[in-house]
Design a protein around this motif. Sequence first.
Motif, PDB file in Angstrom:
ATOM      1  N   GLN A   1      10.583   2.004   5.424  1.00 22.59           N
ATOM      2  CA  GLN A   1      11.397   1.253   4.480  1.00 22.59           C
ATOM      3  C   GLN A   1      10.923   1.526   3.055  1.00 22.59           C
ATOM      4  O   GLN A   1       9.794   1.187   2.688  1.00 22.59           O
ATOM      5  CB  GLN A   1      11.352  -0.247   4.764  1.00 22.59           C
TER       6      GLN A   1
ATOM      7  N   TYR B   1       9.828   2.424  11.951  1.00 25.62           N
ATOM      8  CA  TYR B   1      10.781   2.481  10.848  1.00 25.62           C
ATOM      9  C   TYR B   1      10.039   2.745   9.537  1.00 25.62           C
ATOM     10  O   TYR B   1       8.877   2.349   9.372  1.00 25.62           O
ATOM     11  CB  TYR B   1      11.546   1.154  10.700  1.00 25.62           C
TER      12      TYR B   1
ATOM     13  N   MET C   1       6.896   1.441   3.075  1.00 25.52           N
ATOM     14  CA  MET C   1       6.388   0.540   4.105  1.00 25.52           C
ATOM     15  C   MET C   1       6.738   1.148   5.450  1.00 25.52           C
ATOM     16  O   MET C   1       7.885   1.532   5.682  1.00 25.52           O
ATOM     17  CB  MET C   1       7.026  -0.845   3.963  1.00 25.52           C
TER      18      MET C   1
ATOM     19  N   ARG D   1      -3.132  -2.674   7.038  1.00 26.37           N
ATOM     20  CA  ARG D   1      -2.096  -3.398   6.311  1.00 26.37           C
ATOM     21  C   ARG D   1      -1.699  -2.627   5.061  1.00 26.37           C
ATOM     22  O   ARG D   1      -0.524  -2.591   4.690  1.00 26.37           O
ATOM     23  CB  ARG D   1      -2.607  -4.783   5.935  1.00 26.37           C
TER      24      ARG D   1
ATOM     25  N   ARG E   1       1.727  -0.674   4.253  1.00 25.02           N
ATOM     26  CA  ARG E   1       2.252  -0.175   2.974  1.00 25.02           C
ATOM     27  C   ARG E   1       1.426   1.036   2.573  1.00 25.02           C
ATOM     28  O   ARG E   1       0.235   0.913   2.294  1.00 25.02           O
ATOM     29  CB  ARG E   1       2.205  -1.243   1.896  1.00 25.02           C
TER      30      ARG E   1
ATOM     31  N   LEU F   1       7.047   0.318   9.297  1.00 25.70           N
ATOM     32  CA  LEU F   1       7.194  -0.855  10.152  1.00 25.70           C
ATOM     33  C   LEU F   1       7.277  -0.440  11.612  1.00 25.70           C
ATOM     34  O   LEU F   1       7.998   0.488  11.961  1.00 25.70           O
ATOM     35  CB  LEU F   1       8.473  -1.614   9.786  1.00 25.70           C
TER      36      LEU F   1
ATOM     37  N   SER G   1       3.762  -6.615  10.733  1.00 23.10           N
ATOM     38  CA  SER G   1       3.656  -6.876   9.293  1.00 23.10           C
ATOM     39  C   SER G   1       3.786  -5.614   8.465  1.00 23.10           C
ATOM     40  O   SER G   1       3.974  -5.699   7.252  1.00 23.10           O
ATOM     41  CB  SER G   1       2.321  -7.550   8.984  1.00 23.10           C
TER      42      SER G   1
ATOM     43  N   GLN H   1      15.570  -0.760  -0.088  1.00 18.02           N
ATOM     44  CA  GLN H   1      16.469  -0.171   0.899  1.00 18.02           C
ATOM     45  C   GLN H   1      16.246  -0.809   2.272  1.00 18.02           C
ATOM     46  O   GLN H   1      15.267  -1.520   2.489  1.00 18.02           O
ATOM     47  CB  GLN H   1      16.264   1.336   0.986  1.00 18.02           C
ATOM     48  N   GLY H   2      17.157  -0.522   3.195  1.00 23.11           N
ATOM     49  CA  GLY H   2      16.991  -0.998   4.551  1.00 23.11           C
ATOM     50  C   GLY H   2      16.040  -0.114   5.341  1.00 23.11           C
ATOM     51  O   GLY H   2      15.808   1.037   4.981  1.00 23.11           O
ATOM     52  N   PRO H   3      15.478  -0.648   6.430  1.00 28.18           N
ATOM     53  CA  PRO H   3      14.610   0.177   7.281  1.00 28.18           C
ATOM     54  C   PRO H   3      15.379   1.374   7.866  1.00 28.18           C
ATOM     55  O   PRO H   3      16.535   1.236   8.257  1.00 28.18           O
ATOM     56  CB  PRO H   3      14.174  -0.789   8.378  1.00 28.18           C
TER      57      PRO H   3
END
Lengths: 110, 111
Positions: B37, B35, B89, B9, B107, B91, B104, B41-43
């Motif tokens: 992120q 992805y 992050m 996580r 990070r 994803l 989830s 910002q957006g993924p």
Amino acid sequence: GQSLEQPSEVTAVEGAIVQINCTYQTSGFYGLSWYQQHDGGAPTFLSYNALDGLEETGRFSSFLSRSDSYGYLLLQELQMKDSASYFCAAGSGGYQKVTFGTGTKLQVIP
Amino acid sequence: EAEVAQSPRYKITEKSQAVAFWCDPISGHATLYWYRQILGQGPELLVQFQDESVVDDSQLPKDRFSAERLKGVDSTLKIQPAELGDSAMYLCASSRGYGYTFGSGTRLTVV
């Protein structure tokens, strides 16, 4: 390339209606999705439009105009828990590639 | 409700070290995405798999990033060596239609 534009921030009052716009430039476009993301969380899928018109899912509705390369997400009866970032995402290509916009941070105030 | 599993996580690593992330998609979802992120910002798509094959890795920094999905089920994303700018992050998502289900996330902080 692919690009999507959204307003960076929107503030609205609890119980009101808010519209978040998205314009896109995407080659091979086939559909527009919307995602919600709370701070520290993962994006969650809200809605999808492949055809022009309005799609309604409870308090949320999404609209697409392919001729205008434009869509919006409409949130009704705003609740405090709707405070989050909202992303439009354009699907393109034969393998369902999805490109995300920069996101709109919605703040719902009492 | 079916979920996309990701681990760890959280991860803190020193620059120049190697780091790996794992993802287990929803059973039956042939398409898997990684992805990245950055905060605010957006993924951004790094790599997309269809079963075990890579169908898009045009945004993957291949000099330091690698991804695999050997049996077409779970997947690993590796960074070696990590750089300060990799803090973000990460994803994972899977789909078999037009809507993604995201995990989830991991990070990553590079110090």
